[in-house]
Structure formats: C-alpha cells, structure tokens
Write a protein that holds these residues in place. Structure first.
Motif, mmCIF file in Angstrom:
data_model
loop_
_atom_site.group_PDB
_atom_site.id
_atom_site.type_symbol
_atom_site.label_atom_id
_atom_site.label_comp_id
_atom_site.label_asym_id
_atom_site.label_seq_id
_atom_site.Cartn_x
_atom_site.Cartn_y
_atom_site.Cartn_z
ATOM 1 N N PHE A 1 11.874 -59.576 -20.425
ATOM 2 C CA PHE A 1 12.229 -60.032 -19.079
ATOM 3 C C PHE A 1 13.724 -59.930 -18.821
ATOM 4 O O PHE A 1 14.163 -59.481 -17.768
ATOM 5 N N LYS A 2 14.520 -60.322 -19.816
ATOM 6 C CA LYS A 2 15.976 -60.315 -19.615
ATOM 7 C C LYS A 2 16.511 -58.912 -19.420
ATOM 8 O O LYS A 2 17.535 -58.705 -18.807
ATOM 9 N N ILE B 1 14.485 -56.098 -18.275
ATOM 10 C CA ILE B 1 13.931 -55.319 -17.158
ATOM 11 C C ILE B 1 13.473 -56.171 -15.979
ATOM 12 O O ILE B 1 13.048 -55.636 -14.965
ATOM 13 N N GLY B 2 13.584 -57.496 -16.104
ATOM 14 C CA GLY B 2 13.207 -58.341 -14.971
ATOM 15 C C GLY B 2 11.708 -58.484 -14.843
ATOM 16 O O GLY B 2 10.942 -58.076 -15.718
ATOM 17 N N LEU B 3 11.319 -59.050 -13.730
ATOM 18 C CA LEU B 3 9.909 -59.355 -13.511
ATOM 19 C C LEU B 3 9.192 -58.107 -13.018
ATOM 20 O O LEU B 3 9.711 -57.349 -12.216
ATOM 21 N N HIS B 4 8.005 -57.909 -13.523
ATOM 22 C CA HIS B 4 7.165 -56.810 -13.054
ATOM 23 C C HIS B 4 6.931 -56.995 -11.551
ATOM 24 O O HIS B 4 6.709 -58.103 -11.086
#
Lengths: 171, 317
Positions: A69-70, A72-75
């Motif tokens: 998550f850190k 590539i962020g949230l899907h």
C-alpha cells in the motif's frame, strides 16, 4: 535461475476437475470456501457448484491488507469482502487462481482472522507458479508451473463460465 | 489549470471540495466506501492500511459529531489520531494557523482534517504544506463540507442504486448551506436527472437555477413523486433575522410532516445531516419513521471518511 517457459499451458477446466477431486475428501469436515477476488472468487464459486451440497461460500478483496500500500496506494477498484458465515472454529478452504509470492495469501489470512479464529485454513490453488517470497504453501494444487518473474499468468472466464489460462509476457 | 486536489497521476491528494473532482474519483470514493461499510460490520472493525500514519484533527471551530466520526474512521484504519481544538490553545496565544500546522508536521503528522469558520482555510493549508502531507476539509465556513456531501450521495446510492432514474428534493436553507451546492454538483455528475430545491426566496442563493436545479417555493408541489427528500438544518440564528417570520411559520410551510411526506413516492427516503431541529424543519414522526435513513447516514459517514483517508494516504507527491 533455470525456469523455462512451458511449451503449452494446462487446460484450466481439467485443473478444476483435479481440484474438485482433491477437495471432495475434505467435505466431511464441514468446511467453507473463501475465494480471493477476482479469479479466486470465480474459482471458489465454481468449486462449490462442482462439489454440490450447500457449502458456505465467501469472497475476500484484500486491498485493505496489501503489504505494498505504501508503495502503490489503494487499488482503484475495490470490491466488498463478503463472508456470510461464522469464521470462528470453521475449517476454511482458501481459494486462489495463481499462487506466486505468497503475499496475497498472507493478506487474505490476516483479513480472515479479523472475522474470527478459524479452526484450520487449507489453501487450494489452480496453479502454483513458484517464486515464493514468504513461507506459504498450498495443500491442494491443480498444477505446478515454473514461470519467469516477468511473466504473468491470468485466469479467464468466458460467457459460459468456462475457464482458461492466459500467459502474459513481461516487458 | 492544476487541480490542487489531485496528484500528478490523477489520484486524490487532498479533499477540499466536491467541485473539481472528476466523475471517476467520485465513483472510486463511493465504491471504496462500499468496501469499508462491510468492515464496520465485522467482529474486528479495523484494517491495517494506515498503520504508522498520524491523522491530526485540527478543529478551529467545534463540531463534536464531525470530529468524532473522523476520529473513529482514522482509528478503524489503524492510524494514530490526535484531535486538537485550536480555539482553546495556540491561537489564543497568537500562533498563526500555518505555524500550528508546521509544528504538527514536525511531529510527523501525515493527514490533517481541518475545520474552520473561515472559507478557504483548508485550501490555504493544502497550498502550504509539504508534498507528503494531505488535507481534508471538514467544513470551512459557508463554503464546503465535502465528506458530508459524499456521505449523503453514498446513502442515496445505497438505497436507490439506479441514480439515472431519480428525483431528489433538497429542502430548506440552501443559501447558508455548505453542502447543498456540492450535493447538487455531485448528484448531477453521477447522473441524477432531476434535482429540486425547495425553499423560501429568502433562503435561496441568486441564480440558483444555473446549477441545473428546479426551484420550488411550495413544498407540497416540490415533494410530489420524489424518491429522496434531503432536509437541511435551519440554523437558529437565521430565525431571528429578517429572513424568516418565525419558527412556527417555517415549520408550517417547510417542515417535513407525515402528510407532506405522503406526497413523495411511497418508498422515498428521508435524510438530514444533523443535528436536527425537531419541530422546526422536521417532525419527530418523520425523523423517527420508517422512511428515515438519518442514523444510517451517520454510520455511512465513517465508511466514506475511511475511503477518503485511505485514498489520500495512498497517493504520491
């Protein structure tokens, strides 16, 4: 690294039959099937149809449990997880299409435990493609392939619900 | 022009107002909130997404409900949360708003939830913080309160999923409302074909028709066949001025009573952002009735705020 490109991909429908045969002996333990979105959820649904009976069926979207998550962020497209039965003390058959690094399975197990403490988790996958980065193994496997890190194996489902496998070559 | 709310990859970086959000971001917020709504029904109502991050509630103006829902949302994402009521601390000692913020950034705060009586306060902070810091507007004066607008739209979509086939009426003090305009904008963006506003002339902004809404001054006409009735709170201070004759008179004309609600569709839902003035804008029989979704709105507010915070925290510089 001696991994080689397999000459041809296995027939996904045959692998479904193989999984069904391996899972049938477990039915006496009153298990529940939980598929991981998207391919694993399709597969779990299909396995329930093949196994017959009224095995409880759930689905997990592990977007909130990913370890990257850190980076590539949230899907951008999350689907609600749906576990319509008690996880506590249940034998859970966790289903995914392709087992690779093991990170997805770790996320799925973390999420499952937020619903309750399962009696046991069995991991069933259509294809184990090798390349594990975590000490996670599947107990029920349709086929084992050795793929290169850049390659991406995808489960497809056609309009009649029939499965096939597609290999994407990495750039 | 650069959209201050998006990063260079088009992901949500700050949430300052609903205006300026592309349709796909709006939809992503609502879809993500749908996933979080399920989390709130589990035994463990937490996910590990924001572990190690610090969310700072900066309230220059008090609002217990908004602050509480942001706090719960941040905690359910596993963030550490600090809530500051600034009116009572630094500012009274003369510290500027930016100094307050920079001190908190020096303590490694990652997300600021800002509530301020002044329009544009959150925008101002967003313009001046370091690139890795995110800002959420939790209400700035009369200007904007985007998470309230989003949770209202989320509630409508949950009960009435076919948004392309809806009549929505917004009733009350449109002029002073910081959500009405954003809501009209969001509903139109998401394809709602008919939005009505129902209010006395004194509580409507000039040129309100330009927002693409149908204007009604008679509540009975305006409520006919609507699917959603969104009541707005009447601020007490408005009743003393020249805008309205009296609370009783207002209730008679614009209060939502069972007989007025009966003009809407039988399956219409009733919404209110709270806190309610019972007997002024809404009758208790309606507020507590079967068509009311006022308490579910509060529940969904947490899921929507979780969605916004997790999307911000995952965006780049």
């Amino acid at each position: 690294m001696h991994a080689s490109i397999p000459p041809s991909l296995p027939d996904a429908e045959r692998l479904v039959d193989a999984l069904t045969a391996q899972l049938r002996p477990l039915l006496g333990q009153d298990p529940a099937l939980v598929g991981i979105h998207s391919g694993g959820a399709w597969l779990a649904q299909r396995l329930r149809d093949e196994l017959g009976g009224d095995i409880p069926l759930g689905a997990l979207d592990i977007s909130f449990y990913r370890d990257d998550f850190k980076r590539i962020g949230l899907h951008t497209q999350t689907k609600p997880s749906n576990i319509p039965f008690e996880v506590e003390d249940r034998h859970i058959i966790l289903v995914d299409d392709v087992l690779y690094t093991g990170r997805t399975i770790r996320g799925a197990m973390n999420e499952l435990f937020d619903y309750g403490r399962p009696a046991r988790i069995t991991l069933a996958v259509l294809v184990d493609r090798g390349g594990r980065e975590l000490p996670i193994e599947a107990q029920v496997v349709g086929a084992r392939l050795h793929l290169l890190p850049g390659q991406n194996l995808e489960l497809l489902r056609d309009g009649n619900g029939r499965f096939s496998l597609k290999l994407h070559e990495g750039s | 022009m650069n959209n201050p709310q998006l990063d260079k990859n088009g992901r949500l970086k700050h949430l300052l107002s609903i205006e300026g959000l592309p349709k796909d971001i709006l939809t992503q917020i609502l879809d993500t909130a749908e996933s979080f709504a399920g989390v709130s029904e589990r035994e463990v109502k937490k996910v590990p997404l924001l572990r190690g991050r610090t969310v700072c509630n900066l309230f220059f103006e008090n609002s217990t409900r908004t602050r509480t829902t942001f706090e719960i949302a941040a905690k359910r994402l596993s963030a550490d949360v600090v809530s500051l009521h600034i009116g009572t601390s630094s500012q009274s000692k003369g510290e500027t708003m930016l100094d307050t913020v920079n001190n908190l950034v020096a303590m490694h705060a990652d997300i600021f939830v800002v509530r301020h009586a002044q329009s544009g306060a959150a925008h101002f902070i967003a313009r001046h913080v370091a690139p890795h810091v995110h800002v959420i507007n939790a209400g700035d004066g009369r200007h904007s309160h985007p998470t309230q607008g989003l949770l209202d739209v989320f509630t409508i979509r949950r009960y009435k999923p076919d948004m392309h086939n809806l009549r929505v009426a917004i009733v009350g003090d449109i002029l002073h409302s910081r959500v009405a305009r954003s809501e009209i904008h969001a509903l139109t963006t998401l394809g709602v074909p008919e939005v009505r506003v129902i209010a006395p002339k004194t509580l409507l902004p000039e040129y309100v028709e330009r927002l693409g809404v149908h204007v009604y001054h008679d509540m009975r006409q305006g409520l006919k066949d609507v699917d959603v009735v969104m009541m707005l709170r009447l601020q007490n201070e408005r009743m003393n001025g020249a805008l309205l004759p009296s609370a009783q008179e207002y209730f008679k004309c614009y209060g939502l009573t069972p007989d007025k609600l009966a003009l809407a569709r039988p399956d219409a839902i009733v919404m209110h952002p709270g806190p309610m003035n019972r007997g002024i804008e809404i009758d208790s029989a309606v507020a507590d009735g079967t068509q009311s979704v006022i308490l579910p709105q509060v529940t969904y507010g947490i899921a929507v705020r979780m969605a916004v915070m997790s999307m911000l925290a995952g965006s780049g510089e």
